[in-house]
Design a protein around this motif. Structure first.
Motif, PDB file in Angstrom:
ATOM      1  N   PHE A  25      24.979  15.176  -2.471  1.00  0.00           N
ATOM      2  CA  PHE A  25      26.235  14.863  -1.795  1.00  0.00           C
ATOM      3  C   PHE A  25      27.156  16.081  -1.780  1.00  0.00           C
ATOM      4  CE2 PHE A  25      30.463  12.695  -1.673  1.00  0.00           C
ATOM      5  CZ  PHE A  25      30.321  12.123  -0.407  1.00  0.00           C
ATOM      6  N   LEU A  29      28.712  18.189   1.405  1.00  0.00           N
ATOM      7  CA  LEU A  29      30.138  18.468   1.611  1.00  0.00           C
ATOM      8  C   LEU A  29      30.373  19.965   1.805  1.00  0.00           C
ATOM      9  CD1 LEU A  29      31.788  16.038  -0.975  1.00  0.00           C
ATOM     10  CD2 LEU A  29      31.481  15.715   1.490  1.00  0.00           C
ATOM     11  N   LEU A  64      32.901   9.396   4.159  1.00  0.00           N
ATOM     12  CA  LEU A  64      31.562   9.392   3.580  1.00  0.00           C
ATOM     13  C   LEU A  64      31.660   8.992   2.119  1.00  0.00           C
ATOM     14  CD1 LEU A  64      30.179  12.774   4.953  1.00  0.00           C
ATOM     15  CD2 LEU A  64      29.767  10.486   5.857  1.00  0.00           C
ATOM     16  N   ALA A  65      30.628   8.329   1.621  1.00  0.00           N
ATOM     17  CA  ALA A  65      30.531   7.982   0.204  1.00  0.00           C
ATOM     18  C   ALA A  65      29.128   8.335  -0.260  1.00  0.00           C
ATOM     19  CB  ALA A  65      30.817   6.495  -0.002  1.00  0.00           C
ATOM     20  N   PRO A  66      28.976   8.663  -1.534  1.00  0.00           N
ATOM     21  CA  PRO A  66      27.637   8.998  -2.028  1.00  0.00           C
ATOM     22  C   PRO A  66      26.678   7.828  -1.850  1.00  0.00           C
ATOM     23  CG  PRO A  66      29.310   9.508  -3.674  1.00  0.00           C
ATOM     24  CD  PRO A  66      29.991   8.769  -2.578  1.00  0.00           C
ATOM     25  N   ALA A 102      24.314  10.468   1.378  1.00  0.00           N
ATOM     26  CA  ALA A 102      25.618   9.897   1.721  1.00  0.00           C
ATOM     27  C   ALA A 102      25.435   8.708   2.646  1.00  0.00           C
ATOM     28  CB  ALA A 102      26.488  10.948   2.391  1.00  0.00           C
ATOM     29  N   ARG A 103      26.461   7.873   2.638  1.00  0.00           N
ATOM     30  CA  ARG A 103      26.509   6.765   3.587  1.00  0.00           C
ATOM     31  C   ARG A 103      27.858   6.808   4.286  1.00  0.00           C
ATOM     32  NH1 ARG A 103      29.712   2.719   1.607  1.00  0.00           N
ATOM     33  NH2 ARG A 103      30.155   2.838  -0.616  1.00  0.00           N
ATOM     34  N   THR A 159      24.865  16.711   8.501  1.00  0.00           N
ATOM     35  CA  THR A 159      24.415  15.899   7.378  1.00  0.00           C
ATOM     36  C   THR A 159      22.929  15.577   7.438  1.00  0.00           C
ATOM     37  OG1 THR A 159      25.015  13.834   8.494  1.00  0.00           O
ATOM     38  CG2 THR A 159      26.677  14.834   7.046  1.00  0.00           C
TER      39      THR A 159
END
Length: 152
Positions: A10, A14, A45-47, A56-57, A110
């Motif tokens: 992640f 970033l 985005l979140a891990p 990421a999701r 990504t």
């Protein structure tokens, strides 16, 4: 969001986004959420999970930033709208192009796979067509032609 075969962390993702000119900042409304923005468009985005193959999701889909809030794209069948908690504004072609370009670049950086319908143009979060409004409510039972009404 990462392709199978490439397993970037992640933080590496970033860093890659920062390298492509995206602004990266914490987003408090989502646990471990990171707001990624560029040219007036943002997403969160979140891990990805430990058992998930992705780094990421997407926690909040891409949208135009209106007064610090990421607006949702609403499709009413005849026109798309930019919707926030306070405002609902007609979407301009420039805004739709910006969302589409942002989404494509975010997917590319990504390593996310793009879908065919997304490549055709901007997709919406919500679809609320006026011709289907009210279908959720139970409809009254229609009288049959052979049944007499009013006791005749």
């Amino acid at each position: 969001m990462a392709r199978k075969g490439k397993h970037a962390s992640f933080e590496q993702m970033l860093d890659a986004l920062r390298g492509h000119g995206f602004e990266v900042a914490p987003f408090r409304a989502v646990t471990n959420g990171i707001e990624v923005s560029k040219n007036g468009v943002a997403a969160v985005l979140a891990p990805g999970g430990a058992d998930d193959a992705t780094a990421a999701r997407l926690a909040v889909t891409p949208g135009i930033v209106v007064r610090g809030e990421i607006a949702r794209l609403l499709d009413r069948g005849y026109q798309k709208f930019i919707k926030t908690a306070q405002y609902e504004l007609p979407a301009t072609a420039t805004q739709l192009h910006a969302i589409h370009a942002f989404t494509e670049e975010l997917n590319q950086v990504t390593g996310s796979l793009g879908l065919y319908n997304e490549s055709l143009g901007t997709t919406s979060d919500l679809y609320q067509y006026d011709r289907v409004g009210g279908r959720e409510a139970p409809q009254p039972k229609a009288a049959r032609p052979w049944e007499l009404a009013d006791g005749h």
